[in-house]
Design an enzyme around this catalytic site. Structure first.
Site, short mmCIF file in Angstrom:
data_model
loop_
_atom_site.label_atom_id
_atom_site.label_comp_id
_atom_site.label_asym_id
_atom_site.label_seq_id
_atom_site.Cartn_x
_atom_site.Cartn_y
_atom_site.Cartn_z
N THR B 157 0.87 -1.19 0.00
CA THR B 157 0.00 0.00 0.00
C THR B 157 0.90 1.24 0.00
O THR B 157 1.38 1.62 -1.07
CB THR B 157 -0.97 0.02 1.20
OG1 THR B 157 -0.24 -0.22 2.40
CG2 THR B 157 -2.05 -1.02 1.04
N THR B 194 0.47 -8.93 12.17
CA THR B 194 0.84 -7.67 11.53
C THR B 194 -0.11 -7.37 10.40
O THR B 194 -1.10 -8.06 10.20
CB THR B 194 2.24 -7.72 10.95
OG1 THR B 194 2.53 -6.44 10.41
CG2 THR B 194 2.33 -8.75 9.83
N ASN B 405 0.01 10.73 5.30
CA ASN B 405 -1.30 10.40 5.84
C ASN B 405 -2.34 11.48 5.61
O ASN B 405 -3.55 11.23 5.74
CB ASN B 405 -1.19 10.05 7.32
CG ASN B 405 -0.66 8.64 7.44
OD1 ASN B 405 -1.29 7.71 6.97
ND2 ASN B 405 0.52 8.49 8.01
#
Lengths: 410, 410
Positions: B157, B194, B405
């Site tokens: 990602t 994870t 972000n």
């Protein structure tokens, strides 16, 4: 830049409180960094302090002195420096805090334990004790009742604005006032108190009720804000009732005047706490996180803090991105036992974004984006499993947060 | 940019594992975003998954299918998409995960419960299910043993690099190999697993030992890393033993070969976990936080995470500022009962910065600054109250963390 209206209000002077300040060059030259409060004899005082195990030397000493005041003379002076936290400074740090009290006591003719010391600033460095002691007499020389704004300015660290709140109120025909200041912008996740806050009233209130009022109101104000989840070593919040405006002392909490004082103090504490969030390091938005429908206020707070301290949510808020998947992530990681996610609902402002464990059918990205573009945003969660509710206040996470904290000290 | 050497290693092919991938346009066109693992019949498999209450639909389904495999046929395929997490998607999300399994099952002639689905990406949006289903046959068309790097790339990602680890090892004269991949750069504070990690060996290992090996090694690897303290809704870690390289199956943990496999798996899991931290969103430094002298590993972990997740420490690390006062703040806020701060010692690399509750007498700012200038930094704490120790890995907090972000999704 702080978020919303953080203008410094008219500060009503509190009978029985005088304030002086000076430039002691604790860390930076040419700035007011030492503040002294003088309390009239007979004032009742209560304090709450950080739960951090590395509590600063002045916190340790202030707690000792307050404990002593139960059986001996009450505190008469507060002395506060910014620029140096006097935390993680070992025995030298404690000696320096004691020297500070001793010097002020000598100059004013009170006992050393009648002084409460406070420090804020960098952790782990020793106070420049000679310069600090030299600043005490100059501060005493300008003691007066009107210096609340100077005090609010003199205790700032990374704050961009002084923080104050003040109200007048009436009890049995007598007009009283309540006035307070706070400071703090980073290392803010108070645990029983905040960075530094000092609130005083000239109403007459018994000592045990002063403590009760402080504890009650701190819980819903300073203990409900977070900027970065980091609990300071120096958090202290002090409430003083001088009783100097006259009237019969409030002795019992069923006295109708108690509720009036509680309401005023609640508003002032909440305002002072929210001012800290509005001036959070790098903050561009003021966020209210309300969690309802919980089994207990504890689980409501757990969920609210999980949201309010998530770096992913805080950066999305900065970007005005209605990336609400991050909100359900934060609800899910809060550790609530047996949470039925299909009953959870999430609102952004008035827009319901999540129900039945997924996106609300009538939710549109446009509606979410519109709320996220605001400067003040409420995130509301219904856990759908009880009647408890609680609210936490926070801010977003911007480039400037990193800049401020990467540059601080340098 | 990832920190340190994150180059993709030579990946030994695992007998019994074939991998195919395709461009299904889950979120972005023209990128590999769908990966299928084919496992030889007789493979033993174990998985650990996120503890987040909003566990994604594929996590829910994979857990169900794994549970079924105890009494029925073992899983034969893993199917993984990036670009969409299929989390907080309600009943439609679960139906989409089921459709994915059903379609793959039909094309390959296995049962639907022999498929384990995985998703990663944005939370709260529905999968583009038609496009995803259309990508399955193309992925099956290029199944082969050598596509580990394509798989590592196809599950990324915000990762900046594919993550892999591979080793050959010998048991009783037979050469085996163990090879794995992982992905993840943000929303990383795994809790029992994870983001996504897949590790396979061609050694013959009994099913119960495959589970035991996974749980043991996850605990000291993926369960010891944090980037932002945010536990993903999609964390999954899978370990497969195909047994296709021959030899007698390892049935008992006192078989000397068990220890060899455990050592290899421990190294591979730790490498894959550390690769995630090295590629943490915006990371410029790789930080090891070791806490010794605790009463329990739990309190060592509490202190280590308190340091590793403090925004103030992470920004100071980014700035290479030896602002160690923030480290003692984080120790103090970790909630360790009756911590005697005068016994706490702190090292930055080899430099002791704190002892007896204050700065070490021989500490100099220059020595601290030298360590902080490094790309890889160890923070070591001695709590001085017991013999337990534990270690957590993290990265710093940079402007780019906020940028990544704030921009993600847009």
């Amino acid at each position: 830049m702080a978020v919303g209206d953080v203008s410094f209000p008219k500060m009503w002077t509190v009978a029985g409180i005088k304030i002086g300040s000076s430039e002691a060059y604790v860390r930076y030259p040419n700035r007011r960094d030492l503040v002294i409060f003088e309390l009239a004899e007979g004032s009742n005082i209560a304090g709450v302090f950080t739960q951090n195990a590395f509590a600063a030397a002045p916190v340790v000493l202030s707690k000792q002195h307050l404990a002593k005041s139960l059986s001996a003379d009450q505190p008469r002076y507060l002395i506060i420096n910014t620029g140096n936290a006097n935390a993680a400074t070992g025995t030298i740090g404690l000696e320096n805090a004691e020297k500070t009290c001793a010097h002020l006591a000598k100059l004013t003719g009170v006992q050393s334990h009648q002084i409460l010391p406070f420090s804020t600033g960098v952790i782990g460095e020793q106070l420049p004790i000679e310069r600090l002691l030299s600043g005490i007499q100059p501060a005493l020389d300008n003691l007066n009742a009107d210096s609340w704004q100077e005090a609010a300015t003199g205790i700032m660290t990374t704050d961009t604005a002084p923080k104050g709140a003040s109200e007048q109120f009436e009890l049995d025909g007598i007009t009283y006032c309540m006035t307070g200041i706070s400071k703090g912008a980073g290392m803010i996740r108070p645990n029983m108190a905040t960075m530094l806050s000092f609130v005083a009233t000239d109403a007459p209130i018994a000592k045990n009720l002063v403590e009760q009022l402080l504890k009650t109101t701190v819980e819903q104000s300073f203990n409900r804000i977070t900027i970065d989840g980091d609990t300071s070593t120096n958090d202290s919040c002090i409430f003083i009732a001088t009783g100097q405006a006259g009237g019969q002392a409030i002795q019992q909490s069923d006295d109708p005047r108690y509720q009036v004082v509680l309401d005023v103090l609640s508003r002032i504490m909440l305002r002072l706490a929210q001012l800290i969030v509005r001036d959070g390091e790098g903050a561009t938005k003021f966020i209210t996180v309300t969690v309802e429908g919980g089994v207990s206020t504890q689980e409501c707070c757990d969920v609210a803090y999980s949201i309010a301290e998530s770096p992913l949510i805080k950066t999305a808020l900065f970007a005005s991105d209605p990336n609400w998947g991050r909100i359900v992530m934060a609800i899910g990681k809060a550790g609530i036992a047996q949470l039925d996610t299909s009953k959870v609902q999430v609102w952004l402002g008035d827009v319901r974004i999540c129900r039945d464990g997924g996106a609300a059918l009538d939710y549109t990205e446009e509606a979410g984006a519109k709320v996220m573009a605001e400067k003040e945003i409420t995130i509301r969660i219904d856990l759908g499993r009880g009647t408890a509710q609680d609210t936490v206040y926070t801010c977003d996470f911007s480039y400037d947060y990193v800049k401020i904290n990467a540059d601080y000290r340098s």
